[in-house]
Write a protein that holds these residues in place. Structure first.
Motif, PDB file in Angstrom:
ATOM      1  N   ILE A  85      -1.783   2.599  -8.672  1.00  0.00           N
ATOM      2  CA  ILE A  85      -1.551   3.828  -9.444  1.00  0.00           C
ATOM      3  C   ILE A  85      -0.122   3.876  -9.977  1.00  0.00           C
ATOM      4  O   ILE A  85       0.131   4.336 -11.095  1.00  0.00           O
ATOM      5  CB  ILE A  85      -1.875   5.051  -8.576  1.00  0.00           C
ATOM      6  CG1 ILE A  85      -3.389   5.102  -8.287  1.00  0.00           C
ATOM      7  CG2 ILE A  85      -1.425   6.347  -9.243  1.00  0.00           C
ATOM      8  CD1 ILE A  85      -3.802   6.138  -7.262  1.00  0.00           C
ATOM      9  N   ARG A  86       0.822   3.380  -9.200  1.00  0.00           N
ATOM     10  CA  ARG A  86       2.213   3.345  -9.672  1.00  0.00           C
ATOM     11  C   ARG A  86       2.364   2.430 -10.879  1.00  0.00           C
ATOM     12  O   ARG A  86       3.139   2.723 -11.794  1.00  0.00           O
ATOM     13  CB  ARG A  86       3.134   2.892  -8.543  1.00  0.00           C
ATOM     14  CG  ARG A  86       3.257   3.898  -7.429  1.00  0.00           C
ATOM     15  CD  ARG A  86       4.119   3.385  -6.289  1.00  0.00           C
ATOM     16  NE  ARG A  86       3.945   4.217  -5.110  1.00  0.00           N
ATOM     17  CZ  ARG A  86       4.565   4.024  -3.952  1.00  0.00           C
ATOM     18  NH1 ARG A  86       5.425   3.017  -3.842  1.00  0.00           N
ATOM     19  NH2 ARG A  86       4.348   4.819  -2.925  1.00  0.00           N
ATOM     20  N   ARG A  87       1.627   1.330 -10.888  1.00  0.00           N
ATOM     21  CA  ARG A  87       1.663   0.443 -12.050  1.00  0.00           C
ATOM     22  C   ARG A  87       1.131   1.164 -13.287  1.00  0.00           C
ATOM     23  O   ARG A  87       1.651   0.967 -14.388  1.00  0.00           O
ATOM     24  CB  ARG A  87       0.858  -0.822 -11.770  1.00  0.00           C
ATOM     25  CG  ARG A  87       1.633  -1.854 -10.940  1.00  0.00           C
ATOM     26  CD  ARG A  87       0.717  -2.909 -10.345  1.00  0.00           C
ATOM     27  NE  ARG A  87       1.459  -4.042  -9.811  1.00  0.00           N
ATOM     28  CZ  ARG A  87       2.157  -4.037  -8.668  1.00  0.00           C
ATOM     29  NH1 ARG A  87       2.223  -2.920  -7.963  1.00  0.00           N
ATOM     30  NH2 ARG A  87       2.785  -5.118  -8.247  1.00  0.00           N
ATOM     31  N   CYS A  88       0.122   1.981 -13.094  1.00  0.00           N
ATOM     32  CA  CYS A  88      -0.399   2.773 -14.217  1.00  0.00           C
ATOM     33  C   CYS A  88       0.665   3.746 -14.713  1.00  0.00           C
ATOM     34  O   CYS A  88       0.847   3.931 -15.925  1.00  0.00           O
ATOM     35  CB  CYS A  88      -1.649   3.544 -13.783  1.00  0.00           C
ATOM     36  SG  CYS A  88      -3.053   2.506 -13.342  1.00  0.00           S
ATOM     37  N   GLY A  89       1.368   4.391 -13.795  1.00  0.00           N
ATOM     38  CA  GLY A  89       2.431   5.307 -14.186  1.00  0.00           C
ATOM     39  C   GLY A  89       3.587   4.589 -14.847  1.00  0.00           C
ATOM     40  O   GLY A  89       4.180   5.088 -15.814  1.00  0.00           O
ATOM     41  N   ARG A  90       3.909   3.412 -14.354  1.00  0.00           N
ATOM     42  CA  ARG A  90       5.006   2.634 -14.922  1.00  0.00           C
ATOM     43  C   ARG A  90       4.703   2.223 -16.361  1.00  0.00           C
ATOM     44  O   ARG A  90       5.584   2.197 -17.220  1.00  0.00           O
ATOM     45  CB  ARG A  90       5.229   1.389 -14.056  1.00  0.00           C
ATOM     46  CG  ARG A  90       6.504   0.625 -14.308  1.00  0.00           C
ATOM     47  CD  ARG A  90       6.551  -0.627 -13.452  1.00  0.00           C
ATOM     48  NE  ARG A  90       6.383  -0.316 -12.049  1.00  0.00           N
ATOM     49  CZ  ARG A  90       5.965  -1.203 -11.141  1.00  0.00           C
ATOM     50  NH1 ARG A  90       5.660  -2.436 -11.493  1.00  0.00           N
ATOM     51  NH2 ARG A  90       5.859  -0.848  -9.872  1.00  0.00           N
TER      52      ARG A  90
END
Length: 377
Positions: A85-90
């Motif tokens: 999910i953090r990769r999506c936010g990044r």
């Protein structure tokens, strides 16, 4: 490390690498501009749902990343799903993959059947009532600020019956669309009228045991968990951009990074990112645990606080350049400003933290913190 753990680590790494490749392949500047509104209203209306990208994500099984393998998912650990999910936010992903990952796992934990279709989580802006009906159950209520509410295949929401008992409800066909708005990042946030919407009995469930007893609407808590993880990714993007700019930009014959004031700002931003990451890590480790709501409250509040500081510092360091549409910084900062207020503001979650602490009394505070960290009470 045993062989099972090694295999799990290998699968986790493969999945995260696959996410990186898919995002790098599909998230072109033109697509991001069309989805976040910088290409104009007509382009946004036509392209705000990048179907090819969603198909690629679904074919990779990513919507069910947090669902156990026995129930058809990938079976990632929650800490790894949080990194996804953090990769999506990044990357400023303009799709509700993070909501789908958490929502599908929550629905599976409640005993429901899951699918790879796009799923969104409904914020608890007002109570949705549920009552028995000839076809199962009927809903009464209006929901607002639903992420991609008019585009997804299903919604997951909290509803209460006449006795005040909470239920977890999955609506396979969203209710009547009353209006589409967009947050600061250009992401769709819809208003839906659920009054008279009928739901079959199999799509109404009791929340999982680890989700009850807190008095907090659980879908909202799951949404706050998602937003905290996304904010960590956007915070990382903002800090990395500020660091790169400070090292590359020359002022008075030397890089900005050589100026003490800039160094102080970067150090302050890095401290906020580190604290937010630690809080989000704790919340990720508490998925499926009775500590989940309190850990999520702390993460959402801390990530929201970091969002304000890091976005401001990022724009200060970039100067006027950072406010232009051509520079990618705004894709991170506009999401930080939006996400910090979604699924509960900083103030709301801080109030909930305070109520939880006060309910136990001062003597219980330290044991509560020890249990939250996973130690003995």
């Amino acid at each position: 490390m045993d062989h099972a753990a090694e295999a799990s680590d290998g699968i986790d790494g493969i999945v995260l690498d696959q996410v990186e490749r898919l995002l790098a392949q599909h998230l072109t500047p033109a697509l991001l501009a069309a989805c976040d509104g910088t290409a104009g209203a007509a382009a946004r209306a036509a392209d705000h749902w990048p179907a090819d990208l969603w198909t690629a994500l679904a074919e990779s099984g990513l919507p069910l990343a947090l669902v156990p393998e026995a129930e058809g998912g990938i079976g990632l650990a929650a800490t790894t799903a949080a990194r996804l999910i953090r990769r999506c936010g990044r990357a400023a992903l303009p799709l509700p993959l993070p909501e789908t990952v958490a929502g599908a796992a929550l629905w599976a934990a409640a005993g429901g059947q899951v699918a790879e279709d796009a799923l969104s989580l409904v914020p608890s802006g007002g109570p949705v009532r549920i009552a028995p009906h000839a076809e199962g159950f009927v809903l009464d209520g209006r929901v607002v600020q639903v992420p991609w509410g008019g585009s997804v295949a299903a919604l997951l929401l909290d509803a209460v019956d006449a006795a005040g008992i909470p239920h977890l409800v999955r609506i396979a066909a969203p209710g009547t669309l009353r209006g589409t708005h967009h947050n600061l990042a250009g992401e769709p946030r819809d208003t839906l009228d659920l009054t008279g919407c009928t739901v079959p009995a199999e799509d109404v469930r009791a929340a999982p045991g680890w989700a009850t007893g807190t008095g907090v609407p659980f879908v909202e808590a799951a949404g706050a968990w998602v937003r905290a993880q996304q904010m960590v990714g956007a915070l990382e993007t903002c800090l990395a951009s500020a660091l790169d700019h400070a090292q590359e930009r020359q002022q008075f014959g030397r890089p900005l990074a050589k100026f003490q004031a800039i160094q102080h700002m970067l150090a302050e931003a890095a401290g906020h990112v580190a604290a937010a990451t630690a809080a989000a890590d704790l919340a990720a480790a508490c998925w499926g645990d009775p500590r989940f709501v309190l850990a999520t409250a702390i993460a959402k509040a801390r990530c929201g606080e970091a969002a304000g500081h890091v976005a401001a510092i990022g724009h200060q360091i970039h100067g006027a350049m950072g406010f232009t549409q051509e520079h990618p910084l705004h894709r991170a900062t506009r999401r930080l400003w939006s996400w910090r207020d979604e699924f509960g503001s900083d103030a709301l979650w801080q109030e909930r933290i305070g109520r939880a602490v006060c309910a136990g009394g001062g003597a219980a505070l330290w044991p509560m913190l020890v249990r939250l960290r996973g130690g003995a009470g």
